[in-house]
Design a protein around this motif. Structure first.
Motif, PDB file in Angstrom:
ATOM      1  N   PHE A 105      21.134  20.792 102.908  1.00 59.05           N
ATOM      2  CA  PHE A 105      21.881  21.975 102.477  1.00 59.05           C
ATOM      3  C   PHE A 105      21.385  22.485 101.123  1.00 59.05           C
ATOM      4  N   TYR A 106      21.190  21.590 100.177  1.00 60.94           N
ATOM      5  CA  TYR A 106      20.785  22.009  98.832  1.00 60.94           C
ATOM      6  C   TYR A 106      19.376  22.606  98.823  1.00 60.94           C
ATOM      7  N   ASP A 107      18.504  22.071  99.639  1.00 61.14           N
ATOM      8  CA  ASP A 107      17.163  22.632  99.754  1.00 61.14           C
ATOM      9  C   ASP A 107      17.239  24.054 100.310  1.00 61.14           C
ATOM     10  N   LEU A 108      18.060  24.258 101.309  1.00 58.32           N
ATOM     11  CA  LEU A 108      18.260  25.589 101.894  1.00 58.32           C
ATOM     12  C   LEU A 108      18.742  26.569 100.833  1.00 58.32           C
ATOM     13  N   ILE A 109      19.808  26.230 100.160  1.00 57.90           N
ATOM     14  CA  ILE A 109      20.413  27.132  99.175  1.00 57.90           C
ATOM     15  C   ILE A 109      19.465  27.360  97.996  1.00 57.90           C
ATOM     16  N   ASN A 110      18.846  26.306  97.508  1.00 62.36           N
ATOM     17  CA  ASN A 110      17.926  26.461  96.372  1.00 62.36           C
ATOM     18  C   ASN A 110      16.699  27.285  96.739  1.00 62.36           C
ATOM     19  N   THR A 111      16.250  27.195  97.978  1.00 68.38           N
ATOM     20  CA  THR A 111      15.125  28.023  98.424  1.00 68.38           C
ATOM     21  C   THR A 111      15.495  29.495  98.332  1.00 68.38           C
ATOM     22  N   TYR A 112      16.679  29.849  98.798  1.00 75.67           N
ATOM     23  CA  TYR A 112      17.115  31.248  98.723  1.00 75.67           C
ATOM     24  C   TYR A 112      17.335  31.682  97.278  1.00 75.67           C
ATOM     25  N   ARG A 113      17.867  30.807  96.467  1.00 72.53           N
ATOM     26  CA  ARG A 113      18.061  31.134  95.051  1.00 72.53           C
ATOM     27  C   ARG A 113      16.717  31.404  94.370  1.00 72.53           C
ATOM     28  N   ILE A 114      15.760  30.520  94.587  1.00 67.95           N
ATOM     29  CA  ILE A 114      14.450  30.659  93.938  1.00 67.95           C
ATOM     30  C   ILE A 114      13.729  31.913  94.420  1.00 67.95           C
TER      31      ILE A 114
END
Length: 154
Positions: free
Chosen positions: A90-99
């Protein structure tokens, strides 16, 4: 000792261990069967569209439960969709979109880097810098400096 050898010999030679009494799908077996993986791909595609348009990732308090609530699905279903995606969790998904959002803003605006990071859901400078460098191979300021002429081309 002989009894143990006989037992192991029986088990290995009779293929008892190779029989599948319960078939538990694995990530690789699902990729071979088009039906379940197609469903996950469709759901992942919908998830990505929703994240791109809604920008839920900008919520610094976003959690798996909160996102699944926004999407009107169970959190276990969201976990399964993510599990069979290119994202680690989940965190990888969200951080990818944030970045990705931050990269666009770094190129197109002159706003301070940390304000952009905070506006995109990060609430820690150190976490932001670490994740940005992990995802891009560069610091945010280096990325901006190397790409500032790119925005003038559009």
């Amino acid at each position: 000792m002989i009894i143990i050898q006989v037992i192991f010999s029986f088990i290995f030679n009779s293929n008892v261990l190779s029989q599948n009494y319960i078939s538990i799908p694995t990530k690789s077996s699902l990729k071979q069967d088009n039906t379940p993986i197609k469903q996950f791909k469709d759901e992942l595609s919908e998830l990505k569209k929703t994240l791109e348009t809604s920008q839920y990732y900008q919520d610094e308090n976003l959690s798996l439960v909160k996102l699944s609530s926004y999407l009107n699905i169970k959190s276990i279903e969201l976990t399964e969709i993510i599990k069979y995606s290119e994202f680690e969790n989940f965190y990888d998904l969200i951080n990818t979109y944030r970045i990705e959002s931050i990269k666009k803003e770094l190129i197109s605006s002159t706003e301070q880097i940390m304000i952009i990071a905070y506006n995109n859901g990060f609430n820690s400078k150190s976490a932001f810098n670490r994740i940005f460098k992990d995802k891009t191979g560069q610091t945010p300021s280096t990325f901006r400096n190397l790409n500032k002429n790119t925005s003038q081309q559009y």
